[in-house]
Design a protein around this motif. Structure first.
Motif, PDB file in Angstrom:
ATOM      1  N   ALA A 139      17.353 -13.716   1.076  1.00  0.00           N
ATOM      2  CA  ALA A 139      18.700 -13.340   0.626  1.00  0.00           C
ATOM      3  C   ALA A 139      19.592 -14.559   0.676  1.00  0.00           C
ATOM      4  N   ALA A 140      20.665 -14.506  -0.104  1.00  0.00           N
ATOM      5  CA  ALA A 140      21.632 -15.602  -0.084  1.00  0.00           C
ATOM      6  C   ALA A 140      23.002 -15.068  -0.471  1.00  0.00           C
ATOM      7  N   THR A 141      24.022 -15.722   0.056  1.00  0.00           N
ATOM      8  CA  THR A 141      25.415 -15.358  -0.216  1.00  0.00           C
ATOM      9  C   THR A 141      26.215 -16.622  -0.474  1.00  0.00           C
ATOM     10  N   GLY A 142      27.084 -16.557  -1.476  1.00  0.00           N
ATOM     11  CA  GLY A 142      27.987 -17.664  -1.756  1.00  0.00           C
ATOM     12  C   GLY A 142      29.422 -17.184  -1.785  1.00  0.00           C
ATOM     13  N   VAL A 143      30.299 -17.861  -1.058  1.00  0.00           N
ATOM     14  CA  VAL A 143      31.729 -17.550  -1.018  1.00  0.00           C
ATOM     15  C   VAL A 143      32.471 -18.694  -1.688  1.00  0.00           C
ATOM     16  N   VAL A 144      33.135 -18.390  -2.804  1.00  0.00           N
ATOM     17  CA  VAL A 144      33.814 -19.418  -3.592  1.00  0.00           C
ATOM     18  C   VAL A 144      35.298 -19.446  -3.237  1.00  0.00           C
ATOM     19  N   ILE A 145      35.802 -20.638  -2.938  1.00  0.00           N
ATOM     20  CA  ILE A 145      37.185 -20.818  -2.491  1.00  0.00           C
ATOM     21  C   ILE A 145      37.935 -21.679  -3.506  1.00  0.00           C
ATOM     22  N   VAL A 146      39.126 -21.219  -3.889  1.00  0.00           N
ATOM     23  CA  VAL A 146      39.944 -21.923  -4.889  1.00  0.00           C
ATOM     24  C   VAL A 146      41.357 -22.103  -4.355  1.00  0.00           C
ATOM     25  N   PRO A 147      42.140 -23.013  -4.958  1.00  0.00           N
ATOM     26  CA  PRO A 147      43.522 -23.224  -4.485  1.00  0.00           C
ATOM     27  C   PRO A 147      44.449 -22.101  -4.910  1.00  0.00           C
ATOM     28  N   SER A 148      45.403 -21.784  -4.065  1.00  0.00           N
ATOM     29  CA  SER A 148      46.422 -20.800  -4.410  1.00  0.00           C
ATOM     30  C   SER A 148      47.426 -21.434  -5.365  1.00  0.00           C
ATOM     31  N   THR A 154      26.813  -3.570   8.592  1.00  0.00           N
ATOM     32  CA  THR A 154      25.725  -3.131   7.722  1.00  0.00           C
ATOM     33  C   THR A 154      25.930  -1.702   7.248  1.00  0.00           C
ATOM     34  N   VAL A 155      26.238  -0.820   8.174  1.00  0.00           N
ATOM     35  CA  VAL A 155      26.457   0.584   7.814  1.00  0.00           C
ATOM     36  C   VAL A 155      27.642   0.724   6.873  1.00  0.00           C
ATOM     37  N   ASP A 156      28.722  -0.013   7.158  1.00  0.00           N
ATOM     38  CA  ASP A 156      29.909   0.044   6.297  1.00  0.00           C
ATOM     39  C   ASP A 156      29.579  -0.375   4.867  1.00  0.00           C
ATOM     40  N   ILE A 157      28.866  -1.476   4.728  1.00  0.00           N
ATOM     41  CA  ILE A 157      28.518  -1.977   3.397  1.00  0.00           C
ATOM     42  C   ILE A 157      27.582  -1.006   2.681  1.00  0.00           C
ATOM     43  N   ALA A 158      26.542  -0.556   3.390  1.00  0.00           N
ATOM     44  CA  ALA A 158      25.537   0.321   2.769  1.00  0.00           C
ATOM     45  C   ALA A 158      26.158   1.618   2.259  1.00  0.00           C
ATOM     46  N   LYS A 159      27.106   2.161   3.005  1.00  0.00           N
ATOM     47  CA  LYS A 159      27.725   3.424   2.600  1.00  0.00           C
ATOM     48  C   LYS A 159      28.640   3.259   1.394  1.00  0.00           C
ATOM     49  N   ASN A 160      29.067   2.031   1.129  1.00  0.00           N
ATOM     50  CA  ASN A 160      30.031   1.809   0.058  1.00  0.00           C
ATOM     51  C   ASN A 160      29.414   1.198  -1.201  1.00  0.00           C
ATOM     52  N   VAL A 161      28.129   0.889  -1.163  1.00  0.00           N
ATOM     53  CA  VAL A 161      27.454   0.395  -2.367  1.00  0.00           C
ATOM     54  C   VAL A 161      27.105   1.597  -3.238  1.00  0.00           C
ATOM     55  N   VAL A 162      27.624   1.606  -4.451  1.00  0.00           N
ATOM     56  CA  VAL A 162      27.377   2.723  -5.366  1.00  0.00           C
ATOM     57  C   VAL A 162      26.492   2.225  -6.503  1.00  0.00           C
ATOM     58  N   ILE A 163      25.220   2.583  -6.461  1.00  0.00           N
ATOM     59  CA  ILE A 163      24.288   2.215  -7.524  1.00  0.00           C
ATOM     60  C   ILE A 163      23.331   3.374  -7.759  1.00  0.00           C
ATOM     61  N   ASP A 164      22.656   3.362  -8.898  1.00  0.00           N
ATOM     62  CA  ASP A 164      21.686   4.410  -9.210  1.00  0.00           C
ATOM     63  C   ASP A 164      20.286   3.829  -9.311  1.00  0.00           C
ATOM     64  N   GLN A 165      20.024   2.808  -8.504  1.00  0.00           N
ATOM     65  CA  GLN A 165      18.709   2.172  -8.519  1.00  0.00           C
ATOM     66  C   GLN A 165      18.377   1.712  -7.105  1.00  0.00           C
ATOM     67  N   ASN A 166      17.157   1.201  -6.926  1.00  0.00           N
ATOM     68  CA  ASN A 166      16.757   0.693  -5.623  1.00  0.00           C
ATOM     69  C   ASN A 166      17.622  -0.499  -5.236  1.00  0.00           C
ATOM     70  N   LEU A 167      17.969  -0.569  -3.968  1.00  0.00           N
ATOM     71  CA  LEU A 167      18.866  -1.609  -3.465  1.00  0.00           C
ATOM     72  C   LEU A 167      18.155  -2.470  -2.434  1.00  0.00           C
ATOM     73  N   ALA A 168      18.248  -3.774  -2.626  1.00  0.00           N
ATOM     74  CA  ALA A 168      17.838  -4.728  -1.596  1.00  0.00           C
ATOM     75  C   ALA A 168      19.072  -5.543  -1.247  1.00  0.00           C
ATOM     76  N   MET A 169      19.365  -5.639   0.026  1.00  0.00           N
ATOM     77  CA  MET A 169      20.591  -6.317   0.445  1.00  0.00           C
ATOM     78  C   MET A 169      20.422  -6.835   1.873  1.00  0.00           C
ATOM     79  N   SER A 170      20.969  -8.009   2.132  1.00  0.00           N
ATOM     80  CA  SER A 170      21.033  -8.517   3.502  1.00  0.00           C
ATOM     81  C   SER A 170      22.498  -8.578   3.907  1.00  0.00           C
TER      82      SER A 170
END
Length: 348
Positions: free
Chosen positions: A325-334, A12-28
């Protein structure tokens, strides 16, 4: 299970420190964490090492069974916390049964065969519709147009919904329009909730912050922590200096003092979406987004992650908090590097 919680907080800390935005952030970050952990079940060699390192899972034995324990432990009658995981697989794709069985067992998933090859747009809408249902309508269109195609072989999803009431509600009659100072020193008008209660609080002068704990339910086993910079301290400075150990210390209830306080908290609602691929790469998860990725635990056919999509919503009012919150990870063939050679041979 406790080690999984620590790993998530570090991530969580790693992600939060690396999100660069100039607005309010909601994230899970937890939603991103779980979806990537599911995908990592099929990672091998360097790819697996990188995923576990970025997710801070590298020193945990029997990682994936602990997630099942965690999901079970998070249930409570005092609040609603629904966690739904999904695995959608192209019906013609040769996915390994061992991967399907492992993900099903450890992440409470029922894999679904779908037709990406013949109707990728229909499958995209189907996945988005399920996510919308799982989040009580709060997360819509998780997968944007063109996020999946006829080449897609699988999508891994996580959806979370939370509804929790404060231990003691803010009186509705106390909410008034009031001035709020942004980090730019601009004054804006917000709906300000107000109450006088006994709170856990802490003033950490060496870090120029004050911490307030707002508890949920009679048992108070879940809390919201508000971290406020001292006057004259830029919140960006606080974020830049944020590390896991510091956050855990700041939010340690045993180090807080109980005090009767008049507390003013803005009534707010935030929605936000991110695609954290660049952040994950910067943290060291590079192989997963390349055709050289080793997901041989998913299929004997080479695959890699083409995109990670995340949306979050949070509403705070006098009664409590509703979030999703929701997350989707898309997987494709190499791409098959041998294919052009075979074509040349046939032409010769």
């Amino acid at each position: 299970m406790e080690a999984i919680c620590v790993a998530n907080n570090q991530f969580t800390v790693d992600i939060a420190k690396n999100v660069v935005i100039d607005q309010n952030l909601a994230m899970s970050s937890f939603s991103i964490f779980v979806a990537l952990a599911m995908a990592s079940v099929g990672a091998r060699n360097t790819t697996e090492t990188q995923m576990k390192k970025v997710l801070h899972l590298e020193n945990i034995t029997n990682v994936h069974p602990r997630f099942k324990e965690l999901f079970t432990s998070l249930s409570c009658q005092e609040y609603i916390l629904d966690i739904a995981n999904g695995l959608f697989v192209e019906q013609t794709f040769p996915i390994l049964n061992s991967f399907l069985q492992s993900v099903s067992l450890w992440y409470n998933v029922e894999p679904e065969n779908v037709n990406f090859l013949g109707d990728s747009e229909g499958v995209r809408q189907h996945i988005n519709s399920l996510i919308e249902q799982q989040t009580r309508g709060l997360i819509q269109d998780l997968l944007p147009p063109d996020s999946v195609s006829s080449d897609t072989v699988s999508v891994v999803t996580n959806a979370i919904y939370l509804s929790a009431n404060w231990t003691t509600a803010f009186p509705h009659g106390n909410t008034v329009n009031a001035s709020f100072t942004l980090r730019t020193n601009e004054q804006v008008t917000v709906e300000m909730m107000s109450t006088i209660q006994t709170f856990n609080t802490r003033n950490i002068s060496e870090d120029n912050v004050r911490v307030l704990e707002l508890t949920y339910g009679d048992s108070k086993i879940m809390s919201m922590y508000i971290i406020m910079p001292d006057e004259g301290t830029d919140i960006l400075e606080i974020e830049r200096n944020m590390v896991f150990e510091k956050i855990m210390d700041w939010t340690d209830s045993s180090k807080m003092e109980q005090a009767v306080l008049k507390v003013n908290v803005p009534r707010f609602q935030i929605e936000h979406s991110i695609q954290p691929e660049n952040i994950l790469e910067n943290l060291g998860m590079t192989d997963v987004f390349r055709s050289s990725a080793n997901f041989s635990g998913i299929s004997d056919t080479g695959v890699y992650i083409s995109g990670v999509f995340h949306k979050a919503y949070v509403k705070v009012d006098e009664n409590g908090t509703e979030a999703a919150a929701a997350t989707g990870v898309v997987i494709v063939p190499s791409p098959n590097p041998e294919l052009p050679l075979r074509l040349l041979d046939s032409e010769a």
